[in-house]
Scaffold this motif. Structure first.
Motif, PDB file in Angstrom:
ATOM      1  N   GLU A  49      46.772 -34.820 -25.534  1.00 17.42           N
ATOM      2  CA  GLU A  49      46.878 -35.840 -24.493  1.00 17.42           C
ATOM      3  C   GLU A  49      47.355 -35.257 -23.160  1.00 17.42           C
ATOM      4  O   GLU A  49      47.343 -35.956 -22.136  1.00 17.42           O
ATOM      5  CB  GLU A  49      47.846 -36.940 -24.938  1.00 17.42           C
ATOM      6  N   ALA A  50      47.751 -33.991 -23.141  1.00 23.81           N
ATOM      7  CA  ALA A  50      48.306 -33.391 -21.927  1.00 23.81           C
ATOM      8  C   ALA A  50      47.270 -33.207 -20.829  1.00 23.81           C
ATOM      9  O   ALA A  50      47.615 -33.225 -19.644  1.00 23.81           O
ATOM     10  CB  ALA A  50      48.955 -32.045 -22.255  1.00 23.81           C
ATOM     11  N   SER A  51      46.017 -33.012 -21.203  1.00 33.33           N
ATOM     12  CA  SER A  51      44.969 -32.839 -20.199  1.00 33.33           C
ATOM     13  C   SER A  51      43.607 -33.017 -20.843  1.00 33.33           C
ATOM     14  O   SER A  51      43.459 -32.902 -22.062  1.00 33.33           O
ATOM     15  CB  SER A  51      45.043 -31.440 -19.561  1.00 33.33           C
ATOM     16  N   VAL A  52      42.613 -33.277 -20.010  1.00 37.53           N
ATOM     17  CA  VAL A  52      41.246 -33.398 -20.516  1.00 37.53           C
ATOM     18  C   VAL A  52      40.799 -32.070 -21.110  1.00 37.53           C
ATOM     19  O   VAL A  52      40.017 -32.027 -22.068  1.00 37.53           O
ATOM     20  CB  VAL A  52      40.293 -33.857 -19.393  1.00 37.53           C
ATOM     21  N   TYR A  53      41.315 -30.970 -20.575  1.00 35.06           N
ATOM     22  CA  TYR A  53      40.941 -29.649 -21.081  1.00 35.06           C
ATOM     23  C   TYR A  53      41.458 -29.453 -22.510  1.00 35.06           C
ATOM     24  O   TYR A  53      40.739 -28.964 -23.385  1.00 35.06           O
ATOM     25  CB  TYR A  53      41.502 -28.559 -20.163  1.00 35.06           C
ATOM     26  N   ASN A  54      42.706 -29.843 -22.735  1.00 36.71           N
ATOM     27  CA  ASN A  54      43.261 -29.732 -24.086  1.00 36.71           C
ATOM     28  C   ASN A  54      42.483 -30.581 -25.082  1.00 36.71           C
ATOM     29  O   ASN A  54      42.255 -30.171 -26.226  1.00 36.71           O
ATOM     30  CB  ASN A  54      44.732 -30.164 -24.084  1.00 36.71           C
ATOM     31  N   ARG A  55      42.072 -31.779 -24.658  1.00 37.41           N
ATOM     32  CA  ARG A  55      41.316 -32.654 -25.553  1.00 37.41           C
ATOM     33  C   ARG A  55      39.978 -32.013 -25.933  1.00 37.41           C
ATOM     34  O   ARG A  55      39.558 -32.070 -27.096  1.00 37.41           O
ATOM     35  CB  ARG A  55      41.065 -34.020 -24.898  1.00 37.41           C
ATOM     36  N   LEU A  56      39.324 -31.411 -24.969  1.00 34.39           N
ATOM     37  CA  LEU A  56      38.032 -30.790 -25.253  1.00 34.39           C
ATOM     38  C   LEU A  56      38.188 -29.537 -26.105  1.00 34.39           C
ATOM     39  O   LEU A  56      37.342 -29.244 -26.945  1.00 34.39           O
ATOM     40  CB  LEU A  56      37.313 -30.466 -23.943  1.00 34.39           C
ATOM     41  N   ILE A  57      39.271 -28.803 -25.907  1.00 34.11           N
ATOM     42  CA  ILE A  57      39.528 -27.622 -26.740  1.00 34.11           C
ATOM     43  C   ILE A  57      39.792 -28.043 -28.175  1.00 34.11           C
ATOM     44  O   ILE A  57      39.323 -27.405 -29.125  1.00 34.11           O
ATOM     45  CB  ILE A  57      40.704 -26.808 -26.165  1.00 34.11           C
ATOM     46  N   ASP A  58      40.543 -29.141 -28.360  1.00 32.37           N
ATOM     47  CA  ASP A  58      40.789 -29.631 -29.716  1.00 32.37           C
ATOM     48  C   ASP A  58      39.475 -29.979 -30.405  1.00 32.37           C
ATOM     49  O   ASP A  58      39.299 -29.710 -31.604  1.00 32.37           O
ATOM     50  CB  ASP A  58      41.693 -30.863 -29.665  1.00 32.37           C
ATOM     51  N   ARG A  59      38.560 -30.545 -29.670  1.00 27.34           N
ATOM     52  CA  ARG A  59      37.236 -30.847 -30.223  1.00 27.34           C
ATOM     53  C   ARG A  59      36.491 -29.555 -30.574  1.00 27.34           C
ATOM     54  O   ARG A  59      35.804 -29.476 -31.593  1.00 27.34           O
ATOM     55  CB  ARG A  59      36.443 -31.658 -29.202  1.00 27.34           C
ATOM     56  N   GLU A  60      36.637 -28.555 -29.725  1.00 31.77           N
ATOM     57  CA  GLU A  60      35.984 -27.264 -29.964  1.00 31.77           C
ATOM     58  C   GLU A  60      36.454 -26.639 -31.274  1.00 31.77           C
ATOM     59  O   GLU A  60      35.679 -25.991 -31.981  1.00 31.77           O
ATOM     60  CB  GLU A  60      36.306 -26.330 -28.793  1.00 31.77           C
ATOM     61  N   TRP A  61      37.733 -26.816 -31.608  1.00 27.14           N
ATOM     62  CA  TRP A  61      38.274 -26.219 -32.838  1.00 27.14           C
ATOM     63  C   TRP A  61      37.736 -26.893 -34.104  1.00 27.14           C
ATOM     64  O   TRP A  61      37.868 -26.331 -35.195  1.00 27.14           O
ATOM     65  CB  TRP A  61      39.801 -26.332 -32.871  1.00 27.14           C
ATOM     66  N   ASP A  62      37.168 -28.075 -33.981  1.00 28.66           N
ATOM     67  CA  ASP A  62      36.739 -28.841 -35.166  1.00 28.66           C
ATOM     68  C   ASP A  62      35.362 -28.369 -35.627  1.00 28.66           C
ATOM     69  O   ASP A  62      34.350 -29.046 -35.460  1.00 28.66           O
ATOM     70  CB  ASP A  62      36.714 -30.336 -34.841  1.00 28.66           C
ATOM     71  N   THR A  63      35.336 -27.215 -36.260  1.00 29.51           N
ATOM     72  CA  THR A  63      34.084 -26.593 -36.698  1.00 29.51           C
ATOM     73  C   THR A  63      33.684 -27.085 -38.094  1.00 29.51           C
ATOM     74  O   THR A  63      34.517 -27.586 -38.848  1.00 29.51           O
ATOM     75  CB  THR A  63      34.234 -25.067 -36.724  1.00 29.51           C
ATOM     76  N   PRO A  64      32.414 -26.949 -38.478  1.00 27.64           N
ATOM     77  CA  PRO A  64      31.951 -27.428 -39.786  1.00 27.64           C
ATOM     78  C   PRO A  64      32.640 -26.717 -40.944  1.00 27.64           C
ATOM     79  O   PRO A  64      32.927 -25.516 -40.877  1.00 27.64           O
ATOM     80  CB  PRO A  64      30.451 -27.115 -39.768  1.00 27.64           C
ATOM     81  N   VAL A  65      32.888 -27.454 -42.011  1.00 24.22           N
ATOM     82  CA  VAL A  65      33.504 -26.913 -43.221  1.00 24.22           C
ATOM     83  C   VAL A  65      32.433 -26.239 -44.080  1.00 24.22           C
ATOM     84  O   VAL A  65      31.305 -26.713 -44.174  1.00 24.22           O
ATOM     85  CB  VAL A  65      34.198 -28.045 -44.013  1.00 24.22           C
ATOM     86  N   GLY A  66      32.809 -25.125 -44.713  1.00 25.18           N
ATOM     87  CA  GLY A  66      31.890 -24.419 -45.603  1.00 25.18           C
ATOM     88  C   GLY A  66      31.684 -22.981 -45.166  1.00 25.18           C
ATOM     89  O   GLY A  66      32.389 -22.470 -44.294  1.00 25.18           O
TER      90      GLY A  66
END
Length: 314
Positions: free
Chosen positions: A121-138
């Motif tokens: 929630e600290a910045s739009v950049y942090n939110r987008l980076i958190d999304r970037e970390w959510d990679t597919p499982v497997g």
């Protein structure tokens, strides 16, 4: 299976202290590799019982070089090493989960899990980076900076490529896969990360490093069948360098009305926004300019024989 942790950092302050504290009781050996900190990081790590390695200041700092320096210090007989960036903190239970998976899958060399931003929630950049970390499982092609690895194959391949400014983890994983090993992303919480990106200039530098990594990765492993980062490098160069330069030349040499062609970037924003929202579409499109710059810097450095010096983005 015994586990060591290699933490790398430079001026991480309180984040490093939290990182080392989270490792207590989870691993058998803690090694901290410092890249020229001036904020007391070395003393803080020593006070928390970590084995400290300080890098030679006369050589360029890279994350790859720091991780390799830590790998050298992993004790004889230790079978697994958890790599961590100093701005991350290990989640409770991750080591046990990852170790059990490796014990059950002897053909897997690297496992990683879900890295999350601590303050999205600290910045739009942090939110987008958190999304970037959510990679597919497997089973996957690569890991990021946080991962649990088998020590033996890592040492057999010479560890990370020291000279890489960025993108050293996918490059290592590529070589591991070429030698018959597998990489897995587990459905498990692994680390908290604190990107602490609150300014557009920080986002620019981060994207610039990515563009440099794309170009260098494609130069190293762009041949079939891998075609490593060829598409990413090509997109960065076309959207971030060739196309805007072409439009500007048209405007200068033929007509200022050619600047209207820059509207293609607005169309790209709208197209990407349908997939991930306006902020994601806008910043993803904007990122192509620093990515293109990073790619151009790599190629110019390759021609001139001079190494680029894109070290930090914070």
């Amino acid at each position: 299976m015994t586990v060591a942790a290699v933490v790398i950092g430079r001026n991480e302050g309180a984040r490093l202290i939290a990182c080392l504290a989270a490792l207590e009781g989870q691993v058998d050996q803690v090694i901290y590799v410092d890249s020229g900190s001036t904020d007391g990081s070395v003393e803080a790590a020593q006070s928390q019982g970590a084995q400290v390695v300080t890098l030679d200041l006369t050589q360029p700092f890279t994350a790859a070089r720091a991780r390799n320096a830590g790998l050298v210090e992993v004790a004889e007989g230790v079978e697994l090493v958890q790599f961590l960036d100093g701005d991350c903190a290990l989640r409770s239970g991750w080591i046990d989960t990852a170790r059990r998976f490796l014990e059950a899958h002897p053909d897997v060399a690297v496992v990683c899990g879900r890295r999350r931003e601590r303050f999205p929630e600290a910045s739009v950049y942090n939110r987008l980076i958190d999304r970037e970390w959510d990679t597919p499982v497997g089973q996957t092609l690569a890991c990021g900076g946080d991962a649990l690895m088998r020590v033996a194959p890592l040492r057999e391949l010479g560890g990370y490529r020291d000279s890489l400014i960025a993108g050293e983890e996918p490059e290592l994983c590529l070589r591991l896969r070429q030698n018959g090993w597998k990489i897995w992303r587990l459905d498990a919480e692994m680390t908290w990360h604190d990107a602490e990106i609150t300014r557009l200039s920080q986002w620019w530098k981060r994207s610039q490093r990515a563009g440099h990594a794309f170009a260098e990765g494609a130069a190293l492993h762009g041949a079939p069948p891998e075609r490593h980062w060829v598409a990413e490098s090509r997109r960065a160069l076309i959207w971030g360098a060739v196309l805007p330069l072409f439009i500007l030349l048209l405007a200068l040499l033929i007509s200022p009305w050619a600047l209207l062609l820059l509207g293609i970037y607005l169309l790209q924003v709208l197209r990407l926004s349908r997939q991930g929202g306006l902020a994601w579409g806008a910043l993803t499109t904007f990122s192509k300019f620093p990515e293109g710059l990073g790619a151009v810097q790599y190629h110019l450095g390759r021609i001139s024989g001079r190494k680029s010096e894109i070290i930090e983005y914070k």
